[in-house]
Motif scaffolding. Structure first.
Motif, PDB file in Angstrom:
ATOM      1  N   THR A  50     111.402 -58.612  43.467  1.00 43.57           N
ATOM      2  CA  THR A  50     111.308 -57.617  42.395  1.00 43.57           C
ATOM      3  C   THR A  50     112.374 -56.540  42.511  1.00 43.57           C
ATOM      4  OG1 THR A  50     109.696 -56.326  43.659  1.00 43.57           O
ATOM      5  CG2 THR A  50     108.828 -57.987  42.115  1.00 43.57           C
ATOM      6  N   SER A 108     103.463 -62.732  39.399  1.00 46.57           N
ATOM      7  CA  SER A 108     102.285 -62.936  40.231  1.00 46.57           C
ATOM      8  C   SER A 108     101.841 -64.391  40.214  1.00 46.57           C
ATOM      9  CB  SER A 108     101.130 -62.059  39.752  1.00 46.57           C
ATOM     10  OG  SER A 108     101.447 -60.707  39.901  1.00 46.57           O
ATOM     11  N   LYS A 110     105.064 -59.126  34.799  1.00 47.24           N
ATOM     12  CA  LYS A 110     104.300 -58.959  36.038  1.00 47.24           C
ATOM     13  C   LYS A 110     103.350 -60.123  36.250  1.00 47.24           C
ATOM     14  CE  LYS A 110     104.573 -53.955  36.177  1.00 47.24           C
ATOM     15  NZ  LYS A 110     103.862 -52.705  35.997  1.00 47.24           N
TER      16      LYS A 110
END
Length: 109
Positions: free
Chosen positions: A108, A91, A87
């Motif tokens: 995603t 990001s 994650k």
């Protein structure tokens, strides 16, 4: 995700260091600490991971999450650290691309 040994080798390569003695001296570690990392008796703690991240000029969380996954005692803990790292990477990459997570949600799926 990289291991402690891979991070040590990456620092050696980046800094043009050939010996673990020189690596230990450059990072402010003892030679026995580096030796323990190499033999698997120890894994980088968070402070040592920060030192490695600074030497490699990478985001500290990259190294910290990797070594926490490496030293996890259960598969569940390892999976959590790996998931957090994935994650974070997504990001961070989106930030570099200038895309918001909402606009890039297709990545995603």
């Amino acid at each position: 995700m990289k291991t402690t040994i891979q991070f040590l080798d990456a620092v050696k390569e980046k800094l043009g260091i050939e010996s673990d003695y020189a690596l230990a001296k450059r990072l402010g570690f003892s030679l026995s600490t580096v030796s323990n990392y190499r033999t698997g008796r120890r894994v980088l703690d968070d402070d040592a991971a920060l030192t490695i991240a600074l030497a490699l000029d990478v985001h500290p969380f990259t190294v910290i999450a990797s070594v926490n996954a490496e030293r996890a005692k259960t598969p569940e803990q390892r999976a959590r650290w790996s998931g957090v790292m994935e994650k974070f990477s997504l990001s961070f990459n989106l930030l570099l691309l200038g895309a918001s997570p909402r606009r890039a949600s297709f990545l995603t799926r």
